[in-house]
Write a protein that holds these residues in place. Structure first.
Motif, PDB file in Angstrom:
ATOM      1  N   GLY A 167      57.034  -8.143  64.047  1.00  0.00           N
ATOM      2  CA  GLY A 167      55.594  -8.374  63.919  1.00  0.00           C
ATOM      3  C   GLY A 167      54.763  -7.802  65.051  1.00  0.00           C
ATOM      4  O   GLY A 167      53.530  -7.713  64.929  1.00  0.00           O
ATOM      5  N   CYS A 168      55.406  -7.409  66.156  1.00  0.00           N
ATOM      6  CA  CYS A 168      54.634  -6.826  67.257  1.00  0.00           C
ATOM      7  C   CYS A 168      54.105  -5.459  66.840  1.00  0.00           C
ATOM      8  O   CYS A 168      54.711  -4.750  66.047  1.00  0.00           O
ATOM      9  CB  CYS A 168      55.517  -6.656  68.489  1.00  0.00           C
ATOM     10  SG  CYS A 168      56.040  -8.227  69.181  1.00  0.00           S
ATOM     11  N   SER A 169      52.978  -5.088  67.433  1.00  0.00           N
ATOM     12  CA  SER A 169      52.380  -3.790  67.097  1.00  0.00           C
ATOM     13  C   SER A 169      52.618  -2.803  68.231  1.00  0.00           C
ATOM     14  O   SER A 169      52.439  -3.141  69.395  1.00  0.00           O
ATOM     15  CB  SER A 169      50.891  -3.955  66.835  1.00  0.00           C
ATOM     16  OG  SER A 169      50.279  -4.689  67.870  1.00  0.00           O
ATOM     17  N   GLY A 181      50.145  -5.451  70.630  1.00  0.00           N
ATOM     18  CA  GLY A 181      50.041  -6.903  70.495  1.00  0.00           C
ATOM     19  C   GLY A 181      51.404  -7.520  70.296  1.00  0.00           C
ATOM     20  O   GLY A 181      52.200  -7.042  69.478  1.00  0.00           O
ATOM     21  N   LEU A 182      51.672  -8.582  71.050  1.00  0.00           N
ATOM     22  CA  LEU A 182      52.914  -9.323  70.865  1.00  0.00           C
ATOM     23  C   LEU A 182      52.690 -10.399  69.800  1.00  0.00           C
ATOM     24  O   LEU A 182      51.592 -10.516  69.249  1.00  0.00           O
ATOM     25  CB  LEU A 182      53.334  -9.960  72.196  1.00  0.00           C
ATOM     26  CG  LEU A 182      53.719  -8.964  73.289  1.00  0.00           C
ATOM     27  CD1 LEU A 182      53.949  -9.682  74.613  1.00  0.00           C
ATOM     28  CD2 LEU A 182      54.971  -8.167  72.896  1.00  0.00           C
ATOM     29  N   VAL A 183      53.739 -11.139  69.541  1.00  0.00           N
ATOM     30  CA  VAL A 183      53.654 -12.233  68.577  1.00  0.00           C
ATOM     31  C   VAL A 183      53.687 -13.544  69.360  1.00  0.00           C
ATOM     32  O   VAL A 183      54.608 -13.783  70.137  1.00  0.00           O
ATOM     33  CB  VAL A 183      54.823 -12.141  67.568  1.00  0.00           C
ATOM     34  CG1 VAL A 183      55.019 -13.460  66.850  1.00  0.00           C
ATOM     35  CG2 VAL A 183      54.558 -11.025  66.574  1.00  0.00           C
ATOM     36  N   ASP A 184      52.669 -14.348  69.167  1.00  0.00           N
ATOM     37  CA  ASP A 184      52.605 -15.699  69.752  1.00  0.00           C
ATOM     38  C   ASP A 184      53.819 -16.495  69.312  1.00  0.00           C
ATOM     39  O   ASP A 184      53.991 -16.717  68.111  1.00  0.00           O
ATOM     40  CB  ASP A 184      51.392 -16.435  69.129  1.00  0.00           C
ATOM     41  CG  ASP A 184      50.264 -16.608  70.086  1.00  0.00           C
ATOM     42  OD1 ASP A 184      50.171 -15.814  71.044  1.00  0.00           O
ATOM     43  OD2 ASP A 184      49.442 -17.518  69.855  1.00  0.00           O
ATOM     44  N   TYR A 234      56.779 -17.575  64.158  1.00  0.00           N
ATOM     45  CA  TYR A 234      56.023 -16.521  63.461  1.00  0.00           C
ATOM     46  C   TYR A 234      56.178 -16.701  61.953  1.00  0.00           C
ATOM     47  O   TYR A 234      57.294 -16.687  61.435  1.00  0.00           O
ATOM     48  CB  TYR A 234      56.527 -15.149  63.903  1.00  0.00           C
ATOM     49  CG  TYR A 234      55.848 -13.979  63.231  1.00  0.00           C
ATOM     50  CD1 TYR A 234      54.460 -13.938  63.070  1.00  0.00           C
ATOM     51  CD2 TYR A 234      56.596 -12.886  62.763  1.00  0.00           C
ATOM     52  CE1 TYR A 234      53.838 -12.856  62.457  1.00  0.00           C
ATOM     53  CE2 TYR A 234      55.985 -11.800  62.160  1.00  0.00           C
ATOM     54  CZ  TYR A 234      54.609 -11.798  62.003  1.00  0.00           C
ATOM     55  OH  TYR A 234      54.001 -10.718  61.402  1.00  0.00           O
TER      56      TYR A 234
END
Lengths: 466, 466
Positions: free
Chosen positions: B71-73, B101-104, B109
């Protein structure tokens, strides 16, 4: 013997002396003393009609042909020949004419071959596609939609349909239509006496959408390049030539794109679709140039060849302040540009399309990306001569902290934006998009002044007829 | 160094050993003990991801790369090389990786790389386009829309947008959504105490449309060939896998066309769009065949090569009566065919698509053309194996007398149809059209069972989220 559209005949795609059938409606009908009837037949496939030459030796000449008037529907079978008449290359020499439908009382036919006002035509919106004007508009509208879809597809964009019925309100505007199945005579109430929307179809208060953008962002943040092309609703009580209660909007949204990327894209898109319109709808555009606005072709050509100017809102304000022109609305930093300002910039100052960027944050919606100066956002408006703003877009705020701060500043409840915020929590990316009012663009292309005349059945305050 | 979509890399459009940048989201991330990270990067441009090979010599390997999760960009810059790995032709050898962007909290997730139920995915409709399934569906949906527009354009059809907000009710159905700006807490009343719709936005009671057909007829009776492609609403309280409250419909309408013409056209259209889907969306269709329904590719191929059967309703009833199969709903002339009957005809009896024509007038709407027998109308339903009816159409009643008689029989007030009747008073023509439910067709193509999963944000009873 094949049935052919009139466009094929007039384009010369039908070999001379071949026998074909054309079908359509009579535009005009003229019988000469020499026992020949000249029928102008229109089928909507292109701007021009085809002339049918009908001799009185035809078996149904007396019975049918002499009764034909404007608006009657016919099929004409005969040979295509080169025409000696003025203004046409081909005509059809009829061997047989079949009449499908006559016109009830030709003297009162609402579409009689004479000048009709635009206001009158709106009252007969079911028949106005039979006019040259609405026919030409409809073909331009079709070709514009097609060229937008084509451009998007070639650029790798996926068409997304975003929902029309919604519980959310993109712009924070109050002017929305309610959608409901509640019985107004028996509204359900909660124990404390409020209307109980839990009993409504969707279990909540619902409205017609004012923008597909937020939903579009969700798809761009997964599939990179998407666009919407769908209807949008505004319950604004504006009875102007620029407003519709129901209109179509094109909203591309691009992941990994900055404001600069999206302005380049918008410029390329306009040039692309204008070129297609000029090429494929030349006959209709010539009509608009002759009848509506003699500039319509030239101004599209100019835009295609222009280098669009880009400048900051702050620079635009400086130009407007120092130009010695007296505006109705005085100019100061922080204000919204009104139409007179936009038109001064494009028509008087630059004389080419202008993209104004980086507007004060306080006059723009919450979702636009705040610039490093803390005062402006990465917004852009694309202005064209003759109409002003035609595209409005922005880079979206992709940073959760900044987004939350903006929601708070504006007084919006961030819980309502939980899913929009999620896009920033999970693999957020810079992304940008814009909105293009489809009808405004058609009005611009055709020169038609009132936006109610560039959509088949317009909806506006007190008017949802047909 | 150029940014390229992953589809271009995987198609071999990027020369080997050239340096490019790809941008997208991490599907999976695997680091080997040899100090190499394998990143599967997806950008939505095609079904497959691109493998990025990242060495631990990269400056931000420890700081960024080792933190990457699903999911990270990211953006990956490097050389495209032929891959030695299984199942891929090319990979990118990273020179630089930028993390957007990372994933919180990756553990929670919502789109973690594991199996998710369709029901769960609907609850996270804002993130579900990140799944293989919804991504593939979205690309098929796009290509289907594009191929329908393309087919129509090539056949000389003009796209028409018909109004969504309407005062009329095509089918005489009561299941419509009300559109209003009235304040429900202060409903205006007439002197006799009724709700005063004159005070509503449009000055009348208004609803969301259930069909664009009547408006479409007005344009076909002027410009010959038109089609609508737009949203339609049904306030039907049906919580089934086949119903949506808001969906998209394609409605072509053709002047001078008979029922027979329109059935030929419908067959040609289906074959055309299926062929484009199989060609242009081969990777997505392979996924659907692997994961959803192994027949999806074969059944489209079969339809493309099939000669569709045409038969009369009366013949269909005879077949169903004499087939020795026990139906839940007993068969008799005059009844509506239900799904079990339709499926018996296409799946058991004929085994190819079937067009049933000339239904009893009493089970069909007022606008269908009455046949000479006085009992049946020129209607058709196109049935395909696996789903049943996918297209329904008819020749329209173009004769004013017959139309008026039908309106009277059914108890509809002909004054309300004044403009529709006008089309029959002024140059009436035989004309025909059909309706195709866009989402039903996507469900059929992809094999996806629930129609809520073939539209980005479905609307159904008690659900208008997002």
């Amino acid at each position: 013997m094949s049935i052919v559209p009139i466009i094929d005949v007039l384009k010369g795609c039908v070999p001379s002396d071949s026998e074909v059938t054309v079908q359509g409606w009579v535009r005009t009908c003229r019988d000469s003393k020499a026992g020949i009837c000249f029928l102008s037949v229109y089928d909507g496939s292109c701007f021009h009609s085809l002339q049918a030459v009908i001799k009185n030796t035809l078996i149904n000449y007396q019975k049918d042909i002499l009764r034909l008037t404007t608006g009657c529907s016919v099929s004409v079978t005969g040979f295509i020949v080169e025409s000696l008449g003025r203004g046409q290359c081909y005509e059809i020499q009829a061997k047989a004419v079949k009449v499908f439908g006559l016109v009830d009382d030709p003297d009162t036919y609402p579409m009689a071959a004479k000048h009709h006002s635009m206001e009158y035509l709106r009252e007969v919106a079911h028949l106005r596609p039979r006019t040259n004007l609405i026919g030409a508009m409809t073909r331009v509208r079709h070709t514009l939609a097609r060229s937008i879809h084509k451009f998007m597809d070639e650029q790798g964009f996926l068409w997304i349909s975003t929902p029309l019925i919604t519980t959310s309100n993109t712009e924070g505007s109050g002017e929305m239509f309610r959608v409901s199945t509640l019985d107004l005579e028996n509204l359900p109430r909660t124990p404390v006496g409020e209307i109980n929307y839990n009993k409504d179809f969707f279990g909540k208060e619902t409205f017609l959408t004012v923008s597909g953008q937020l939903n579009g962002e969700s798809y761009a943040c997964a599939l990179s390049k998407i666009y919407t092309f769908g209807p949008i609703f505004r319950a604004e009580n504006s009875n102007t030539s620029r407003h519709l209660a129901e209109f179509w909007m094109v909203e591309p949204e691009v992941a990994f794109a900055t404001l600069s990327d999206i302005t380049i894209f918008a410029e390329a898109m306009l040039k692309y679709v204008f070129q297609i319109i000029l090429t494929e709808r030349a006959d209709d555009m010539q009509f608009f140039a002759n009848r509506i606005n003699k500039e319509v072709i030239n101004r599209l050509k100019k835009i295609i060849n222009a280098d669009f100017i880009q400048l900051d809102y702050t620079e635009a304000i400086e130009i407007l302040k120092s130009c010695n022109y007296v505006f109705e609305n005085p100019v100061s930093w922080g204000m919204n540009l009104s139409s007179e300002h936009e038109r001064y910039l494009v028509e008087t100052h630059f004389k080419v399309p202008v993209i104004v960027k980086n507007y004060p944050k306080d006059i723009k919606p919450f979702y636009m990306r705040i610039n490093n100066d803390g005062k402006t956002v990465a917004a852009m408006d694309l202005l064209v001569p003759g109409i002003g703003e035609i595209i409005g877009g922005s880079q979206r705020e992709e940073r959760l902290n900044q987004l939350d701060q903006r929601l708070e500043e504006i007084g919006l409840n961030k819980e309502n934006y939980w899913w929009y915020r999620d896009l920033r929590r999970y693999g957020t990316v810079p992304h940008s998009g814009f909105g293009l009012g489809f009808e405004r663009l058609i009005a611009y292309i055709t020169g038609i002044k009132n936006i109610r005349d560039v959509i088949p059945f317009p909806r506006s305050p007190r008017n949802a007829n047909f």
